[in-house]
Design a protein around this motif. Structure first.
Motif, PDB file in Angstrom:
ATOM      1  N   UNK A   8       0.847  -1.195   0.000  1.00 36.78           N
ATOM      2  CA  UNK A   8       0.000   0.000   0.000  1.00 36.78           C
ATOM      3  C   UNK A   8       0.885   1.249   0.000  1.00 36.78           C
ATOM      4  N   UNK A   9       0.765   2.118  -0.998  1.00 38.85           N
ATOM      5  CA  UNK A   9       1.518   3.386  -0.981  1.00 38.85           C
ATOM      6  C   UNK A   9       1.064   4.256   0.191  1.00 38.85           C
ATOM      7  N   UNK A  10       2.002   5.058   0.686  1.00 43.71           N
ATOM      8  CA  UNK A  10       1.746   5.888   1.861  1.00 43.71           C
ATOM      9  C   UNK A  10       2.229   7.303   1.574  1.00 43.71           C
ATOM     10  N   UNK A  11       1.490   8.288   2.080  1.00 36.00           N
ATOM     11  CA  UNK A  11       1.962   9.676   2.040  1.00 36.00           C
ATOM     12  C   UNK A  11       2.126  10.184   3.460  1.00 36.00           C
ATOM     13  N   UNK A  12       3.295  10.769   3.739  1.00 35.02           N
ATOM     14  CA  UNK A  12       3.599  11.314   5.057  1.00 35.02           C
ATOM     15  C   UNK A  12       4.074  12.750   4.928  1.00 35.02           C
ATOM     16  N   UNK A  13       3.601  13.611   5.797  1.00 32.43           N
ATOM     17  CA  UNK A  13       4.145  14.961   5.907  1.00 32.43           C
ATOM     18  C   UNK A  13       5.203  14.946   7.008  1.00 32.43           C
ATOM     19  N   UNK A  16       1.492  10.097  -8.868  1.00 32.85           N
ATOM     20  CA  UNK A  16       2.821   9.619  -8.448  1.00 32.85           C
ATOM     21  C   UNK A  16       2.783   9.064  -7.027  1.00 32.85           C
ATOM     22  N   UNK A  17       1.797   9.474  -6.245  1.00 38.88           N
ATOM     23  CA  UNK A  17       1.698   8.996  -4.866  1.00 38.88           C
ATOM     24  C   UNK A  17       1.185   7.571  -4.778  1.00 38.88           C
ATOM     25  N   UNK A  18       0.713   7.020  -5.895  1.00 40.02           N
ATOM     26  CA  UNK A  18       0.086   5.694  -5.890  1.00 40.02           C
ATOM     27  C   UNK A  18       1.035   4.603  -6.361  1.00 40.02           C
ATOM     28  N   UNK A  19       2.328   4.878  -6.448  1.00 40.66           N
ATOM     29  CA  UNK A  19       3.262   3.922  -7.031  1.00 40.66           C
ATOM     30  C   UNK A  19       3.679   2.838  -6.030  1.00 40.66           C
ATOM     31  N   UNK A  20       4.063   1.700  -6.590  1.00 44.21           N
ATOM     32  CA  UNK A  20       4.679   0.636  -5.809  1.00 44.21           C
ATOM     33  C   UNK A  20       6.090   0.402  -6.332  1.00 44.21           C
ATOM     34  N   UNK A  28       9.462  -1.965  -7.415  1.00 49.62           N
ATOM     35  CA  UNK A  28       9.563  -3.186  -8.224  1.00 49.62           C
ATOM     36  C   UNK A  28       9.313  -4.473  -7.440  1.00 49.62           C
ATOM     37  N   UNK A  29       9.604  -4.462  -6.135  1.00 50.89           N
ATOM     38  CA  UNK A  29       9.381  -5.670  -5.337  1.00 50.89           C
ATOM     39  C   UNK A  29       7.958  -5.767  -4.795  1.00 50.89           C
ATOM     40  N   UNK A  30       7.086  -4.838  -5.199  1.00 52.65           N
ATOM     41  CA  UNK A  30       5.689  -4.894  -4.802  1.00 52.65           C
ATOM     42  C   UNK A  30       5.346  -4.099  -3.558  1.00 52.65           C
ATOM     43  N   UNK A  31       6.341  -3.614  -2.832  1.00 50.84           N
ATOM     44  CA  UNK A  31       6.041  -2.807  -1.656  1.00 50.84           C
ATOM     45  C   UNK A  31       5.545  -1.423  -2.063  1.00 50.84           C
ATOM     46  N   UNK A  32       4.701  -0.839  -1.243  1.00 50.54           N
ATOM     47  CA  UNK A  32       4.207   0.501  -1.532  1.00 50.54           C
ATOM     48  C   UNK A  32       5.285   1.543  -1.315  1.00 50.54           C
ATOM     49  N   UNK A  33       5.349   2.529  -2.215  1.00 48.06           N
ATOM     50  CA  UNK A  33       6.304   3.621  -2.066  1.00 48.06           C
ATOM     51  C   UNK A  33       5.796   4.577  -0.984  1.00 48.06           C
ATOM     52  N   UNK A  34       6.682   4.961  -0.074  1.00 52.44           N
ATOM     53  CA  UNK A  34       6.354   5.933   0.962  1.00 52.44           C
ATOM     54  C   UNK A  34       6.798   7.309   0.462  1.00 52.44           C
ATOM     55  N   UNK A  35       5.844   8.178   0.160  1.00 53.06           N
ATOM     56  CA  UNK A  35       6.155   9.543  -0.284  1.00 53.06           C
ATOM     57  C   UNK A  35       6.252  10.423   0.955  1.00 53.06           C
ATOM     58  N   UNK A  36       7.443  10.941   1.184  1.00 56.21           N
ATOM     59  CA  UNK A  36       7.738  11.690   2.404  1.00 56.21           C
ATOM     60  C   UNK A  36       7.956  13.155   2.039  1.00 56.21           C
ATOM     61  N   UNK A  59      18.688  12.204  -6.110  1.00 50.99           N
ATOM     62  CA  UNK A  59      19.420  12.270  -7.384  1.00 50.99           C
ATOM     63  C   UNK A  59      19.098  11.076  -8.280  1.00 50.99           C
ATOM     64  N   UNK A  60      18.808   9.928  -7.672  1.00 50.04           N
ATOM     65  CA  UNK A  60      18.512   8.727  -8.457  1.00 50.04           C
ATOM     66  C   UNK A  60      17.043   8.516  -8.735  1.00 50.04           C
ATOM     67  N   UNK A  61      16.191   9.452  -8.301  1.00 50.32           N
ATOM     68  CA  UNK A  61      14.758   9.282  -8.468  1.00 50.32           C
ATOM     69  C   UNK A  61      14.341   9.422  -9.927  1.00 50.32           C
ATOM     70  N   UNK A  62      13.394   8.579 -10.333  1.00 53.84           N
ATOM     71  CA  UNK A  62      12.847   8.685 -11.690  1.00 53.84           C
ATOM     72  C   UNK A  62      11.998   9.941 -11.856  1.00 53.84           C
ATOM     73  N   UNK A  63      11.616  10.585 -10.760  1.00 52.12           N
ATOM     74  CA  UNK A  63      10.794  11.794 -10.830  1.00 52.12           C
ATOM     75  C   UNK A  63      11.620  13.053 -11.064  1.00 52.12           C
TER      76      UNK A  63
END
Length: 567
Positions: free
Chosen positions: A78-83, A235-239, A241-249, A426-430
C-alpha cells in the motif's frame, strides 16, 4: 454490574481483535496493569480507508506510531503519504540497529523484529528542501484553497471565485502568482472595467484587497510553490519493483513560518486525488493512506466553505480507496463533522495540567465506546509508546477499547543521513520530470504580450489579442474541444473532424481577431459555442453540478480544476 476478572477482560480483547483478513499489527494489550502478548491488537487492512485519528500530547509517540503503521502498509503493497514536519520520517530509508532494550520490548509484545529499509520518495514543496519539487498551478489549486492561504474573508473568497471564473471562461491560464495578479490588474484597469462590471459580485475595492494579498505572498517567497511542471498526484500511488508501496515523504522544513500554506497544500494533494480517482468500492486494501500531521493547522480559523469542502472530501474519498489519518493533539482539534468520519482511533496519553486540558480530556473520553478501562486514569497515566485503541473490525463494528503497548519500527526512528537522502533524490525517476521549473505562455503573457520562453514569441501576439478583447474562437479549437468532450467525458466516438496539421493552422492563429464590439466579451462563452457543436443538451448538463459532465467541466469541491482543464 459484576466486576470482570482479568481473564475475562483478556478474552474480550482476544475475541474483539480476532480478524480473518490481512491486518496492521499495532501491539499487545495492557490489562489491569499487566502486558498480555497473547492479546494482540490489530487493525484490518481493508478498514484503513475508513480513516482514523492518531492523537496525544506532545512527546507521547504519535510520530513513531505513524512511522510504524507506514512500514507495515508499505510491506503490504500500500503506498503511503507522510508529511515530515520534524524531519524524523526520512529514517524509513535506513534500517534500524538492534539494541538490548529494543529487543526486550519487542519480545515482550511478541513482535518478531529485524532492521529493514523501505522504498521512500523524498518530496519538497516547490523545492524548499532536499526532495523532488512539488508544485501546483494556481488554476488547479483553486480559489477556496488559495483564499485559505491569503486568509480572505467569505466575501473576498466569493470574489476570488469570480476572478477564477473569468479566467476560465476566457482561456487565461493561471499558472503562477503573476498570472493571477495580471488578470486582477486587468480587471481593475480602465481597459477591463467593463469586464469587471459584468462580473457583478466583484467590486474594484475587493479586487484591490486580493491584489495586495497576492503581492504579500510574492514578497514572502511563496511564488516558488506555484508553477509548472505541476506535480501529478498519481505519483503517490506507485509501488516499488518488489511490490512494496512507495512511501512519499514530504519535507516541511519551514512549517513554523508558513503553517497555513503547508497544511493547505496537503489538502490540495488530497483534493486532486479525490477529483481524479474513480470509484473503487470495498477493497481488500486501500490504494493509498494519507497521514496529515499537525492536523489542527487545517482547521484553525478556516472559512465555512473550506471546512465544508474538507468534510465532503473525507466522507467521499473513502469509496475511492484512500484512507486519511489525522495526527494531532486532541480530538477537539478536529471538527465534529470530520471526527465522525474517523472510525479508527489511536489515542496516546493526554495531560490535564490546566482547566482547558481537563475539558479536552473529558471530551476525548466521551468519544470512546464503553469499556473495561477507567479512561480518565488510563489516558493520563499511559506511558510513551502506549495508546488507547479502538478500530473498525471487518464487519464494520468498533473493536473493544484496549490500552496497547505499540510495536517498534524496524527502520530508524529519526532522520536518515543527508548523503542518503541526497543520493535517493538524485537517483529518483521523478527528478527529470519535476526537477526544473518551466514558465510557459499563460495569462500574464497573453495580457502583457511578453514572451515566457523560446516558444512564446510566436504565440504571445495572438494570446494578447484574445486576452484584451479578441473575437471569435478558431473553428479548429472549437472542434478540438467538442471532440474531447465527446470522447473523454461523454465516452462515445466523436463525429467531429480530425485536427488539421499544425503547420496548416499556424496562419489562422496569427490572423487578426474580430473586435470586442463584435463579440461582447473578451473571448466569448465556451459553453455557448460548444452548445452548438454538441446540441442543446450540453448547456443544461454544463449548468448542472450533479451530472458527470458538470463535474468534469466545472471546478471540484475545493474549486480545484480537473487535469484536462489545466492542460
Amino acid at each position: 454490574m459484576a466486576i470482570k476478572s482479568t481473564a475475562d477482560k483478556v478474552a474480550t480483547i482476544q475475541k474483539g481483535y480476532t480478524l480473518e483478513g490481512p491486518t496492521i499489527e499495532l501491539g499487545a494489550a495492557i490489562i489491569d496493569g499487566e502486558l498480555h502478548k497473547e492479546a494482540p491488537v490489530r487493525l484490518p487492512l481493508a478498514m484503513m480507508n475508513r480513516h482514523g485519528l492518531v492523537a496525544g500530547a506532545t512527546g507521547t509517540g504519535k510520530t513513531v506510531t505513524l512511522h510504524m503503521m507506514a512500514e507495515q502498509l508499505s510491506a503490504a503493497g500500500v503506498p503511503v503519504f507522510l508529511a515530515d514536519i520534524k524531519g524524523d520520517l526520512s529514517g524509513l530509508a535506513t534500517a534500524a540497529t538492534a539494541s538490548e532494550k529494543l529487543l526486550a520490548r519487542t519480545e515482550s509484545i511478541g513482535q518478531p523484529w529485524s532492521g529493514k529499509t523501505f522504498p521512500v520518495e523524498f518530496l519538497a514543496l516547490g523545492g524548499d528542501g532536499n526532495g523532488i519539487p512539488v508544485r501546483a498551478t494556481i488554476t488547479s489549486f483553486g480559489p477556496i484553497l488559495l483564499s485559505r492561504i491569503m486568509e480572505l474573508n467569505e466575501t473576498q473568497e466569493s470574489s476570488l471565485q469570480l476572478v477564477f471564473h473569468f479566467a476560465d471562461k476566457n482561456n487565461l491560464e493561471l499558472i503562477d502568482l503573476k498570472d493571477l495578479r495580471a488578470v486582477i490588474q486587468f480587471l481593475t484597469s480602465d481597459e477591463g472595467k467593463d469586464e469587471l462590471e459584468e462580473l457583478g459580485g466583484l467590486s474594484k475595492a475587493t479586487a484591490g484587497v486580493i491584489l495586495r494579498e497576492l503581492i504579500t505572498l510574492d514578497a514572502q517567497g511563496m511564488e516558488k510553490f506555484f508553477g509548472e511542471p505541476e506535480f501529478d498526484t498519481a505519483e503517490l500511488l506507485r509501488t516499488a519493483p518488489d511490490g512494496r508501496g512507495v512511501v512519499s515523504c514530504l519535507e516541511l522544513p519551514t512549517l513554523q513560518t508558513r503553517p497555513v500554506l503547508f497544511s493547505t497544500f496537503l489538502m490540495w494533494l488530497l483534493a486532486d486525488l479525490f477529483e481524479d480517482l474513480p470509484e473503487a468500492g470495498d477493497l481488500d486494501k486501500p490504494k493509498l493512506v494519507f497521514f496529515l500531521d499537525e492536523a489542527h493547522l487545517l482547521f484553525n480559523g478556516a472559512s465555512k466553505a473550506f471546512l465544508d469542502a474538507i468534510t465532503t472530501t473525507v466522507r467521499l474519498i473513502r469509496s475511492k480507496g484512500v484512507g486519511i489519518f489525522f495526527v494531532t493533539q486532541t480530538p477537539k482539534d478536529v471538527p465534529a463533522d470530520v471526527l465522525g468520519q474517523l472510525a479508527n482511533r489511536v489515542q496516546h496519553a493526554l495531560r490535564a495540567y490546566t482547566p482547558e486540558d481537563a475539558k479536552a480530556l473529558k471530551a476525548t473520553i466521551s468519544t470512546f465506546p464503553i469499556s473495561d478501562y477507567d479512561l480518565e486514569e488510563t489516558l493520563t497515566s499511559a506511558g510513551i509508546g502506549e495508546a488507547v485503541i479502538t478500530v473498525m473490525n471487518e464487519k464494520g463494528a468498533p473493536t473493544p477499547v484496549a490500552l496497547t503497548r505499540l510495536r517498534a519500527p524496524e527502520s530508524v526512528m529519526g532522520p536518515s543521513a543527508a548523503a542518503l537522502v541526497s543520493s535517493t533524490v538524485a537517483g529518483s525517476a521523478l527528478l527529470p520530470k519535476y526537477g526544473t521549473a518551466v514558465d510557459n505562455v499563460s495569462a500574464y503573457e497573453k495580457i502583457t504580450g511578453k514572451a515566457a520562453g523560446p516558444a512564446a514569441a510566436e504565440r504571445s501576439a495572438a494570446g494578447r489579442s484574445a486576452a484584451q478583447g479578441g473575437g471569435a474562437f478558431d473553428p479548429n479549437d472549437v472542434d478540438a474541444d467538442a471532440r474531447r468532450i465527446e470522447e473523454e467525458i461523454l465516452g462515445r466516438p466523436s463525429s467531429r473532424p480530425a485536427p488539421a496539421p499544425e503547420r496548416a493552422r499556424e496562419p489562422e492563429r496569427a490572423a487578426p481577431r474580430q473586435s470586442q464590439q463584435d463579440n461582447g466579451s473578451m473571448v466569448g462563452d465556451l459553453a455557448g459555442t460548444l452548445g452548438g457543436a454538441l446540441g442543446g443538451g450540453f448547456k443544461s448538463m454544463a449548468r448542472s453540478l450533479g451530472t458527470q459532465l458538470g463535474r468534469e467541466l466545472l471546478r471540484g469541491v475545493f474549486g480545484t480544476a480537473p487535469k484536462r482543464r489545466r492542460r
